[in-house]
Design a protein around this motif. Structure first.
Motif, PDB file in Angstrom:
ATOM      1  N   PHE A  73      12.091   2.351 -92.165  1.00  0.00           N
ATOM      2  CA  PHE A  73      13.069   1.302 -92.430  1.00  0.00           C
ATOM      3  C   PHE A  73      14.453   1.913 -92.312  1.00  0.00           C
ATOM      4  O   PHE A  73      14.675   3.033 -92.758  1.00  0.00           O
ATOM      5  N   ASP A  74      15.370   1.194 -91.712  1.00  0.00           N
ATOM      6  CA  ASP A  74      16.687   1.749 -91.432  1.00  0.00           C
ATOM      7  C   ASP A  74      17.740   0.656 -91.553  1.00  0.00           C
ATOM      8  O   ASP A  74      17.498  -0.487 -91.185  1.00  0.00           O
ATOM      9  N   SER A  75      18.901   1.003 -92.079  1.00  0.00           N
ATOM     10  CA  SER A  75      20.067   0.128 -92.061  1.00  0.00           C
ATOM     11  C   SER A  75      21.197   0.884 -91.398  1.00  0.00           C
ATOM     12  O   SER A  75      21.472   2.037 -91.744  1.00  0.00           O
ATOM     13  N   GLN A  76      21.803   0.243 -90.441  1.00  0.00           N
ATOM     14  CA  GLN A  76      22.949   0.838 -89.774  1.00  0.00           C
ATOM     15  C   GLN A  76      24.150   0.764 -90.706  1.00  0.00           C
ATOM     16  O   GLN A  76      24.218  -0.109 -91.568  1.00  0.00           O
ATOM     17  N   PRO A  77      25.136   1.639 -90.535  1.00  0.00           N
ATOM     18  CA  PRO A  77      26.359   1.525 -91.328  1.00  0.00           C
ATOM     19  C   PRO A  77      27.046   0.184 -91.063  1.00  0.00           C
ATOM     20  O   PRO A  77      26.908  -0.395 -89.989  1.00  0.00           O
ATOM     21  N   VAL A  78      27.773  -0.286 -92.036  1.00  0.00           N
ATOM     22  CA  VAL A  78      28.522  -1.534 -91.886  1.00  0.00           C
ATOM     23  C   VAL A  78      29.567  -1.356 -90.792  1.00  0.00           C
ATOM     24  O   VAL A  78      30.230  -0.329 -90.713  1.00  0.00           O
ATOM     25  N   VAL A  79      29.690  -2.362 -89.952  1.00  0.00           N
ATOM     26  CA  VAL A  79      30.611  -2.318 -88.820  1.00  0.00           C
ATOM     27  C   VAL A  79      31.663  -3.413 -88.975  1.00  0.00           C
ATOM     28  O   VAL A  79      31.332  -4.553 -89.304  1.00  0.00           O
ATOM     29  N   ASN A  80      32.942  -3.071 -88.772  1.00  0.00           N
ATOM     30  CA  ASN A  80      34.005  -4.081 -88.732  1.00  0.00           C
ATOM     31  C   ASN A  80      33.950  -4.778 -87.380  1.00  0.00           C
ATOM     32  O   ASN A  80      34.065  -4.138 -86.345  1.00  0.00           O
ATOM     33  N   ILE A  81      33.782  -6.082 -87.400  1.00  0.00           N
ATOM     34  CA  ILE A  81      33.642  -6.858 -86.172  1.00  0.00           C
ATOM     35  C   ILE A  81      35.025  -7.195 -85.626  1.00  0.00           C
ATOM     36  O   ILE A  81      35.888  -7.670 -86.368  1.00  0.00           O
ATOM     37  N   GLY A  82      35.213  -6.956 -84.341  1.00  0.00           N
ATOM     38  CA  GLY A  82      36.498  -7.203 -83.698  1.00  0.00           C
ATOM     39  C   GLY A  82      36.517  -8.497 -82.902  1.00  0.00           C
ATOM     40  O   GLY A  82      35.554  -9.263 -82.892  1.00  0.00           O
ATOM     41  N   THR A  83      37.636  -8.718 -82.209  1.00  0.00           N
ATOM     42  CA  THR A  83      37.806  -9.937 -81.420  1.00  0.00           C
ATOM     43  C   THR A  83      37.067  -9.860 -80.083  1.00  0.00           C
ATOM     44  O   THR A  83      36.820 -10.885 -79.460  1.00  0.00           O
ATOM     45  N   SER A  84      36.736  -8.672 -79.646  1.00  0.00           N
ATOM     46  CA  SER A  84      35.918  -8.510 -78.440  1.00  0.00           C
ATOM     47  C   SER A  84      34.548  -7.975 -78.867  1.00  0.00           C
ATOM     48  O   SER A  84      34.307  -7.745 -80.052  1.00  0.00           O
ATOM     49  N   ALA A  85      33.666  -7.778 -77.922  1.00  0.00           N
ATOM     50  CA  ALA A  85      32.307  -7.320 -78.223  1.00  0.00           C
ATOM     51  C   ALA A  85      32.333  -6.047 -79.064  1.00  0.00           C
ATOM     52  O   ALA A  85      32.868  -5.030 -78.645  1.00  0.00           O
ATOM     53  N   THR A  86      31.761  -6.118 -80.269  1.00  0.00           N
ATOM     54  CA  THR A  86      31.692  -4.986 -81.180  1.00  0.00           C
ATOM     55  C   THR A  86      30.233  -4.601 -81.348  1.00  0.00           C
ATOM     56  O   THR A  86      29.415  -5.427 -81.758  1.00  0.00           O
ATOM     57  N   LEU A  87      29.899  -3.363 -81.021  1.00  0.00           N
ATOM     58  CA  LEU A  87      28.524  -2.897 -81.116  1.00  0.00           C
ATOM     59  C   LEU A  87      28.106  -2.776 -82.576  1.00  0.00           C
ATOM     60  O   LEU A  87      28.758  -2.094 -83.364  1.00  0.00           O
ATOM     61  N   ILE A  88      27.001  -3.437 -82.929  1.00  0.00           N
ATOM     62  CA  ILE A  88      26.450  -3.350 -84.282  1.00  0.00           C
ATOM     63  C   ILE A  88      25.213  -2.461 -84.303  1.00  0.00           C
ATOM     64  O   ILE A  88      24.996  -1.711 -85.243  1.00  0.00           O
ATOM     65  N   TYR A  89      24.397  -2.528 -83.242  1.00  0.00           N
ATOM     66  CA  TYR A  89      23.125  -1.806 -83.258  1.00  0.00           C
ATOM     67  C   TYR A  89      22.714  -1.474 -81.835  1.00  0.00           C
ATOM     68  O   TYR A  89      22.803  -2.323 -80.951  1.00  0.00           O
ATOM     69  N   ALA A  90      22.274  -0.239 -81.624  1.00  0.00           N
ATOM     70  CA  ALA A  90      21.770   0.209 -80.323  1.00  0.00           C
ATOM     71  C   ALA A  90      20.607   1.160 -80.584  1.00  0.00           C
ATOM     72  O   ALA A  90      20.798   2.365 -80.718  1.00  0.00           O
TER      73      ALA A  90
END
Length: 106
Positions: free
Chosen positions: A5-22
């Motif tokens: 089980f894994d949780s990615q770090p919290v990501v600040n979402i921007g106005t353009s494509a912001t990578l959340i998970y890869a």
């Protein structure tokens, strides 16, 4: 075969494509929560890019109320393949955050 089980770090979402998970390995997305720290409700868009094919999970018509959060998977699961990329965007930069929890192969 074992999993993790894994949780990615919290990501600040921007106005353009912001990578959340890869993911580097195949797995299953269990929840993807976006939270709005802005003073007003804001729309959010989230999608998976699988080798150039775009699959929308949520599009800009869905708004997250001020100070609220939303699980964009709404209790469903999403199968991720190694190399997939989960992106999100919002019309106001750095006021919406996103986090994905996943179960992935080891």
């Amino acid at each position: 075969m074992s999993g993790l089980f894994d949780s990615q770090p919290v990501v600040n979402i921007g106005t353009s494509a912001t990578l959340i998970y890869a993911p580097a390995t195949d797995g299953v997305g269990m929840s993807c929560i976006v939270a709005n720290a802005h003073y007003a409700a804001l729309p959010v868009t989230a999608w998976i890019d699988r080798a150039g094919t775009i699959m929308y999970l949520i599009q800009g018509g869905v708004r997250v109320n001020a100070g609220d959060s939303l699980d964009i998977l709404k209790g469903s699961k999403v199968a991720f393949k190694a190399g997939d990329k989960l992106y999100a965007s919002c019309p106001v930069a750095n006021v919406m955050t996103g986090i994905l929890s996943a179960y992935k192969d080891q």
